[in-house]
Design a protein around this motif. Structure first.
Motif, PDB file in Angstrom:
ATOM      1  N   THR A 159       0.854  -1.182   0.000  1.00  0.00           N
ATOM      2  CA  THR A 159       0.000   0.000   0.000  1.00  0.00           C
ATOM      3  C   THR A 159       0.892   1.235   0.000  1.00  0.00           C
ATOM      4  OG1 THR A 159      -1.757  -1.125   1.223  1.00  0.00           O
ATOM      5  CG2 THR A 159      -1.801   1.278   1.200  1.00  0.00           C
ATOM      6  N   LEU A 160       0.823   2.008  -1.074  1.00  0.00           N
ATOM      7  CA  LEU A 160       1.562   3.261  -1.178  1.00  0.00           C
ATOM      8  C   LEU A 160       0.682   4.364  -0.606  1.00  0.00           C
ATOM      9  CD1 LEU A 160       3.920   5.011  -2.194  1.00  0.00           C
ATOM     10  CD2 LEU A 160       2.788   5.089  -4.435  1.00  0.00           C
ATOM     11  N   GLN A 161       1.104   4.912   0.533  1.00  0.00           N
ATOM     12  CA  GLN A 161       0.353   5.967   1.213  1.00  0.00           C
ATOM     13  C   GLN A 161       0.929   7.321   0.806  1.00  0.00           C
ATOM     14  OE1 GLN A 161       1.564   3.956   4.839  1.00  0.00           O
ATOM     15  NE2 GLN A 161      -0.542   4.040   5.548  1.00  0.00           N
ATOM     16  N   VAL A 162       0.065   8.200   0.346  1.00  0.00           N
ATOM     17  CA  VAL A 162       0.490   9.509  -0.147  1.00  0.00           C
ATOM     18  C   VAL A 162      -0.166  10.594   0.696  1.00  0.00           C
ATOM     19  CG1 VAL A 162       0.707  11.005  -2.162  1.00  0.00           C
ATOM     20  CG2 VAL A 162       0.542   8.519  -2.476  1.00  0.00           C
ATOM     21  N   SER A 163       0.615  11.602   1.042  1.00  0.00           N
ATOM     22  CA  SER A 163       0.055  12.778   1.697  1.00  0.00           C
ATOM     23  C   SER A 163       0.760  14.000   1.131  1.00  0.00           C
ATOM     24  CB  SER A 163       0.215  12.692   3.220  1.00  0.00           C
ATOM     25  OG  SER A 163      -0.477  13.764   3.854  1.00  0.00           O
ATOM     26  N   LYS A 189       4.259  10.783  14.448  1.00  0.00           N
ATOM     27  CA  LYS A 189       4.450   9.752  15.471  1.00  0.00           C
ATOM     28  C   LYS A 189       3.203   8.924  15.736  1.00  0.00           C
ATOM     29  CE  LYS A 189       7.912  12.568  17.933  1.00  0.00           C
ATOM     30  NZ  LYS A 189       8.232  13.265  19.210  1.00  0.00           N
ATOM     31  N   LEU A 190       2.115   9.197  15.013  1.00  0.00           N
ATOM     32  CA  LEU A 190       0.849   8.525  15.305  1.00  0.00           C
ATOM     33  C   LEU A 190       0.926   7.007  15.153  1.00  0.00           C
ATOM     34  CD1 LEU A 190      -1.817  10.960  13.822  1.00  0.00           C
ATOM     35  CD2 LEU A 190      -1.736  10.084  16.168  1.00  0.00           C
ATOM     36  N   ASP A 191       1.806   6.518  14.269  1.00  0.00           N
ATOM     37  CA  ASP A 191       1.955   5.066  14.116  1.00  0.00           C
ATOM     38  C   ASP A 191       2.796   4.450  15.224  1.00  0.00           C
ATOM     39  OD1 ASP A 191       0.392   4.643  11.920  1.00  0.00           O
ATOM     40  OD2 ASP A 191       1.999   4.999  10.479  1.00  0.00           O
ATOM     41  N   LYS A 192       3.495   5.303  15.989  1.00  0.00           N
ATOM     42  CA  LYS A 192       4.414   4.784  17.009  1.00  0.00           C
ATOM     43  C   LYS A 192       3.921   5.026  18.428  1.00  0.00           C
ATOM     44  CE  LYS A 192       8.306   6.069  13.971  1.00  0.00           C
ATOM     45  NZ  LYS A 192       7.713   7.112  13.145  1.00  0.00           N
ATOM     46  N   LEU A 193       3.106   6.074  18.630  1.00  0.00           N
ATOM     47  CA  LEU A 193       2.668   6.449  19.978  1.00  0.00           C
ATOM     48  C   LEU A 193       1.146   6.389  20.084  1.00  0.00           C
ATOM     49  CD1 LEU A 193       4.910   9.616  20.614  1.00  0.00           C
ATOM     50  CD2 LEU A 193       5.335   7.263  21.367  1.00  0.00           C
ATOM     51  N   PRO A 194       0.619   6.134  21.305  1.00  0.00           N
ATOM     52  CA  PRO A 194      -0.838   6.194  21.505  1.00  0.00           C
ATOM     53  C   PRO A 194      -1.350   7.609  21.254  1.00  0.00           C
ATOM     54  CG  PRO A 194       0.284   5.163  23.380  1.00  0.00           C
ATOM     55  CD  PRO A 194       1.351   5.748  22.516  1.00  0.00           C
ATOM     56  N   ALA A 219      -5.724  13.961  10.647  1.00  0.00           N
ATOM     57  CA  ALA A 219      -4.782  12.860  10.449  1.00  0.00           C
ATOM     58  C   ALA A 219      -5.471  11.510  10.334  1.00  0.00           C
ATOM     59  CB  ALA A 219      -3.773  12.835  11.594  1.00  0.00           C
ATOM     60  N   SER A 220      -6.718  11.421  10.755  1.00  0.00           N
ATOM     61  CA  SER A 220      -7.441  10.142  10.692  1.00  0.00           C
ATOM     62  C   SER A 220      -8.048   9.876   9.317  1.00  0.00           C
ATOM     63  CB  SER A 220      -8.556  10.124  11.740  1.00  0.00           C
ATOM     64  OG  SER A 220      -9.600  11.036  11.387  1.00  0.00           O
ATOM     65  N   ILE A 221      -7.957  10.838   8.401  1.00  0.00           N
ATOM     66  CA  ILE A 221      -8.611  10.716   7.101  1.00  0.00           C
ATOM     67  C   ILE A 221      -7.708   9.990   6.103  1.00  0.00           C
ATOM     68  CG2 ILE A 221      -9.495  12.026   5.128  1.00  0.00           C
ATOM     69  CD1 ILE A 221     -10.367  14.197   7.088  1.00  0.00           C
ATOM     70  N   ASP A 275      -3.379   9.302   2.634  1.00  0.00           N
ATOM     71  CA  ASP A 275      -3.407   9.033   4.076  1.00  0.00           C
ATOM     72  C   ASP A 275      -2.777  10.229   4.789  1.00  0.00           C
ATOM     73  OD1 ASP A 275      -3.055   8.156   6.696  1.00  0.00           O
ATOM     74  OD2 ASP A 275      -2.754   6.080   6.081  1.00  0.00           O
ATOM     75  N   LEU A 276      -3.599  10.995   5.493  1.00  0.00           N
ATOM     76  CA  LEU A 276      -3.133  12.253   6.065  1.00  0.00           C
ATOM     77  C   LEU A 276      -2.380  12.103   7.384  1.00  0.00           C
ATOM     78  CD1 LEU A 276      -6.075  14.622   5.134  1.00  0.00           C
ATOM     79  CD2 LEU A 276      -3.970  14.112   3.901  1.00  0.00           C
ATOM     80  N   ARG A 277      -2.183  10.861   7.856  1.00  0.00           N
ATOM     81  CA  ARG A 277      -1.263  10.655   8.982  1.00  0.00           C
ATOM     82  C   ARG A 277       0.179  10.859   8.549  1.00  0.00           C
ATOM     83  NH1 ARG A 277      -2.053   4.678  10.528  1.00  0.00           N
ATOM     84  NH2 ARG A 277      -2.183   4.639   8.256  1.00  0.00           N
ATOM     85  N   ILE A 278       0.450  10.652   7.253  1.00  0.00           N
ATOM     86  CA  ILE A 278       1.823  10.651   6.756  1.00  0.00           C
ATOM     87  C   ILE A 278       2.332  12.090   6.695  1.00  0.00           C
ATOM     88  CG2 ILE A 278       3.341   9.906   4.905  1.00  0.00           C
ATOM     89  CD1 ILE A 278       1.780   7.670   6.416  1.00  0.00           C
ATOM     90  N   ALA A 279       3.389  12.380   7.465  1.00  0.00           N
ATOM     91  CA  ALA A 279       3.963  13.729   7.444  1.00  0.00           C
ATOM     92  C   ALA A 279       5.463  13.695   7.174  1.00  0.00           C
ATOM     93  CB  ALA A 279       3.687  14.448   8.767  1.00  0.00           C
ATOM     94  N   ARG A 280       6.129  12.573   7.493  1.00  0.00           N
ATOM     95  CA  ARG A 280       7.582  12.409   7.361  1.00  0.00           C
ATOM     96  C   ARG A 280       8.301  13.332   8.341  1.00  0.00           C
ATOM     97  NH1 ARG A 280       9.103   8.398   6.527  1.00  0.00           N
ATOM     98  NH2 ARG A 280      11.042   8.879   5.479  1.00  0.00           N
ATOM     99  N   GLY A 281       9.201  12.780   9.129  1.00  0.00           N
ATOM    100  CA  GLY A 281       9.834  13.522  10.200  1.00  0.00           C
ATOM    101  C   GLY A 281      10.955  14.455   9.774  1.00  0.00           C
ATOM    102  N   LEU A 282      11.593  14.183   8.639  1.00  0.00           N
ATOM    103  CA  LEU A 282      12.734  15.006   8.251  1.00  0.00           C
ATOM    104  C   LEU A 282      12.283  16.404   7.819  1.00  0.00           C
ATOM    105  CD1 LEU A 282      14.808  12.312   6.344  1.00  0.00           C
ATOM    106  CD2 LEU A 282      15.339  13.324   8.561  1.00  0.00           C
ATOM    107  N   ASP A 283      13.094  17.397   8.171  1.00  0.00           N
ATOM    108  CA  ASP A 283      12.713  18.795   7.981  1.00  0.00           C
ATOM    109  C   ASP A 283      12.635  19.220   6.519  1.00  0.00           C
ATOM    110  OD1 ASP A 283      12.686  19.018  10.696  1.00  0.00           O
ATOM    111  OD2 ASP A 283      14.634  20.003  10.857  1.00  0.00           O
TER     112      ASP A 283
END
Length: 446
Positions: A159-163, A189-194, A219-221, A275-283
């Motif tokens: 599954t390729l998730q795009v945001s 961090k939503l995939d890693k933290l509650p 982010a849930s959308i 998938d709007l959870r995807i933000a990527r951590g790198l600046d």
């Protein structure tokens, strides 16, 4: 001797799988006109550390007998994007833009080793970089090319998730959040933290309760491009940057779906979703972002990630915006190999030429030479044992054919069929010319 954790090494048959994957990736990338480069293994620490929160992941390079007080300024690269940006700047006068590159190399990260995370691993990247500007269709293209490459691999469905970071940033601006870019690494961090931990971090950032809940509602959308845009607008937040991000997001999702990669992979193909959870951590990411999950191995996290970076490569005169996507080859393959993905033989050899006795070695060597001249991988028996032992040696290595120079015949040791043959004209079945990849079955995944 204790084994070093985090530094994967493959047995020969499994290495054949890795080579098959790398050869396939190269073919697809070059079919789309991407040129190959290789960059040095080290960068200055200043270059690496200004690109995101990775200071704890960098391996410093230090001479064993460095002079007392000598400072260490070099470190092993932790990805291929930062070195590529430096490469573009240093070679901008010699490159033609937009520059399209593919690169497959080792990278190093000082992480705690666990399944799918290593200290040394192989990445495969593609990027398109422009001079001064880069049209948005490049975002669509890199996603299409990587989806096509992934769809041709003997692996479970993906599954390729795009945001798009403009969606989250524009949404935060529409909520009146003063520092919208600071929200992104927290949402990532939503995939890693509650959820409550993420909310607490948003509060610590200064968000009010309603603002934090709205950000998490966003982010849930997930879903199709047009559907996602409608659901975002239904949250009642508006901003021009949000609209721009939603339009770009829909264009990438629709473009990859139109590219035809879905359904082509070994066990199910590539499905693309917004998938709007995807933000990527790198600046350095500024727009489109990608992550990819593999069915049955979701615990590995993303095995293929990337996005748009508009400011990563810049000098005093020119900016070189780019977009790229990186496949973690080791993260993808090591767990699959552990679960049974392998090759049909541990050596490339198609034929073992038998030895009747030491005196016949020259004749056997000539047969092998003639077969190799026609592109047929061939090796000689190590010693003139009884023919039964030589056949057992071939079986152990997975070699399908044994040649008998004395009577000019070749035997398929799988079927037992033995026929007269001339090394200048005999051909094995095409499927036997290379080791075949033995894919994991759906039953193994369940």
């Amino acid at each position: 001797m204790a084994k070093l954790s985090g530094f994967p090494e493959f047995l020969p048959a499994d290495r054949a799988v890795e080579q098959h994957v790398l050869d396939h990736l190269r073919r697809v990338f070059e079919l789309h006109g991407f040129a190959n480069i290789e960059t040095r293994a080290v960068e200055t620490r200043e270059t690496l550390l200004r690109k995101g929160e990775i200071d704890k992941e960098v391996y410093v390079v230090q001479r064993l007998h460095a002079a007392e007080g000598e400072s260490t300024d070099l470190a092993l690269h932790y990805d291929l994007t930062v070195p590529f940006a430096r490469y573009v700047l240093e070679n901008s006068n010699e490159l033609d833009f937009p520059f399209r590159r593919w690169q497959i190399q080792k990278v190093w990260r000082g992480e705690r080793p666990q399944q799918g995370r290593f200290r040394e691993f192989t990445q495969a990247d593609i990027d398109i970089v422009g001079r001064g500007s880069l049209p948005f269709h490049a975002d669509v293209e890199v996603a299409q090319v990587m989806a096509e490459a992934l769809a041709g691999l003997p692996i479970p469905s993906l599954t390729l998730q795009v945001s798009n970071r403009k969606v989250l940033e524009g949404f935060a601006l529409g909520l009146g959040i003063a520092k919208p870019t600071a929200v992104m690494p927290i949402v990532d961090k939503l995939d890693k933290l509650p959820r409550d931990r993420v909310v607490a971090e948003l509060h610590h950032l200064g968000l009010a309760e309603a603002q934090a809940e709205s950000v998490l509602d966003l982010a849930s959308i997930s879903g199709g491009g047009a559907d996602v845009a409608e659901r975002v607008r239904a949250l009642g937040v508006s901003h021009p940057l949000l609209d721009e991000g939603l339009d770009e997001l829909a264009a990438v999702v629709d473009g990859v779906q139109a590219g035809g990669a879905a359904g082509a992979a070994g066990l199910g193909g590539v499905t693309v979703v917004a998938d709007l959870r995807i933000a990527r951590g790198l600046d350095y990411y500024t727009g489109t972002v990608f992550e990819t999950r593999m069915a049955g191995y979701e615990h590995l996290g993303s095995i293929c990630s990337g996005g748009r970076y508009d400011q990563l490569a810049a000098d005093r005169r020119t900016t070189y915006p780019g977009v790229g996507i990186s496949l973690g080859v080791s993260r993808l393959l090591v767990p699959l190999v552990a679960d049974g993905l392998t090759a049909s033989r541990s050596v490339p050899s198609v034929v073992l030429v038998s030895l009747a006795d030491d005196e016949s070695r020259a004749e056997a060597t000539d047969v092998a030479r003639r077969l190799r001249a026609r592109g047929i991988s061939t090796e000689l028996a190590p010693k003139p044992d009884k023919f039964g032992k030589q056949i057992q040696h071939a079986e152990k290595r997975g070699i399908p054919f044994v040649w008998f120079p004395a009577d000019g015949s070749v035997k398929d040791i799988r079927s037992g069929e033995q026929i007269p043959a001339d090394p200048d004209h005999w051909d094995p079945p095409p499927a036997d010319l290379r080791p075949q990849i033995l894919s994991i079955t759906k039953e193994q995944l369940s």
